[in-house]
Design an enzyme around this catalytic site. Sequence first.
Site, PDB file in Angstrom:
ATOM      1  N   HIS A  19      72.983  12.317  37.675  1.00  0.00           N
ATOM      2  CA  HIS A  19      74.067  13.467  37.331  1.00  0.00           C
ATOM      3  C   HIS A  19      75.295  12.876  36.699  1.00  0.00           C
ATOM      4  O   HIS A  19      76.227  12.789  35.528  1.00  0.00           O
ATOM      5  CB  HIS A  19      74.710  14.677  38.120  1.00  0.00           C
ATOM      6  CG  HIS A  19      73.213  15.497  38.262  1.00  0.00           C
ATOM      7  ND1 HIS A  19      73.264  15.436  39.930  1.00  0.00           N
ATOM      8  CD2 HIS A  19      72.970  16.062  37.740  1.00  0.00           C
ATOM      9  CE1 HIS A  19      72.440  16.634  39.991  1.00  0.00           C
ATOM     10  NE2 HIS A  19      72.148  16.783  38.700  1.00  0.00           N
ATOM     11  N   LYS A  43      70.253  31.510  46.443  1.00  0.00           N
ATOM     12  CA  LYS A  43      69.834  30.497  47.564  1.00  0.00           C
ATOM     13  C   LYS A  43      70.130  29.563  48.663  1.00  0.00           C
ATOM     14  O   LYS A  43      71.511  30.504  48.342  1.00  0.00           O
ATOM     15  CB  LYS A  43      69.536  29.455  45.986  1.00  0.00           C
ATOM     16  CG  LYS A  43      68.398  28.782  45.347  1.00  0.00           C
ATOM     17  CD  LYS A  43      68.460  27.924  44.138  1.00  0.00           C
ATOM     18  CE  LYS A  43      67.370  27.308  44.079  1.00  0.00           C
ATOM     19  NZ  LYS A  43      67.527  26.490  43.413  1.00  0.00           N
ATOM     20  N   ARG A  92      64.813  14.786  31.727  1.00  0.00           N
ATOM     21  CA  ARG A  92      64.456  13.371  32.009  1.00  0.00           C
ATOM     22  C   ARG A  92      62.737  13.497  32.118  1.00  0.00           C
ATOM     23  O   ARG A  92      62.938  13.493  31.172  1.00  0.00           O
ATOM     24  CB  ARG A  92      64.543  13.611  34.243  1.00  0.00           C
ATOM     25  CG  ARG A  92      66.162  13.598  34.893  1.00  0.00           C
ATOM     26  CD  ARG A  92      66.006  13.799  35.715  1.00  0.00           C
ATOM     27  NE  ARG A  92      65.675  15.279  35.837  1.00  0.00           N
ATOM     28  CZ  ARG A  92      65.361  15.842  37.346  1.00  0.00           C
ATOM     29  NH1 ARG A  92      65.576  15.163  37.992  1.00  0.00           N
ATOM     30  NH2 ARG A  92      65.411  17.440  37.178  1.00  0.00           N
ATOM     31  N   SER A 130      67.932  15.770  42.935  1.00  0.00           N
ATOM     32  CA  SER A 130      68.491  15.973  44.566  1.00  0.00           C
ATOM     33  C   SER A 130      67.120  16.262  45.335  1.00  0.00           C
ATOM     34  O   SER A 130      67.290  16.166  45.918  1.00  0.00           O
ATOM     35  CB  SER A 130      68.941  17.518  44.128  1.00  0.00           C
ATOM     36  OG  SER A 130      70.078  17.018  43.178  1.00  0.00           O
TER      37      SER A 130
END
Length: 165
Positions: A19, A43, A92, A130
């Site tokens: 990040h 979440k 990515r 993450s």
Amino acid sequence: MSEKTAIYPGFFDPVTNGHLSIISRGLHVFDNLIIAILNNPHKTPLFSVEERIQMIKQSIKGKPHIEVDTFDGLLVDYAVKRNSNVILRGLRALSDFEYEFQMALMNRKLNGYVQSIFLMTDYKWFYTSSTIIKEAASFGGDVSGLVPRVVNDKLKEKFRQLKKT
Ligand code: PNS
């Protein structure tokens, strides 16, 4: 010429070196960045929103032209509220592509004025996320070098606490 501000959204649970690389490279393209943390009540994150804000702030160490904020609801609505028409995302490995494509198309359907811009991640962070970092750290794996120091310390502390409960 007026200044260009991009929104860099995500969960940042927690912020990683990947990040941070997108943030510093994003600042070569845009004048200002707003790091926007999604506050999603559905979440269950590892870190609270306050903890995530603090970790990001410490990681960027008062660098200028970066603001850290939270949002809920639609990202495009938040962008409009913040007078920005750019969503910055990092890309990515191939696995990101389909999800990012879907999200960009949905955002464009919701608001055709807001543009999604992608920066390819640095090869060093191609396969980190993450989620995988949390997984490794939860079993005591060494994730230093993948996250800022403050995050590394916080991960250790968090999993120590969780083991006690
Ligand atoms: O860290 P992530 O999981 O890559 O971030 C995803 C995020 C927060 C950018 C995305 O879930 C989002 O924008 N959510 C807000 C709700 C929204 O606008 N949904 C419509 C587009 S899919």
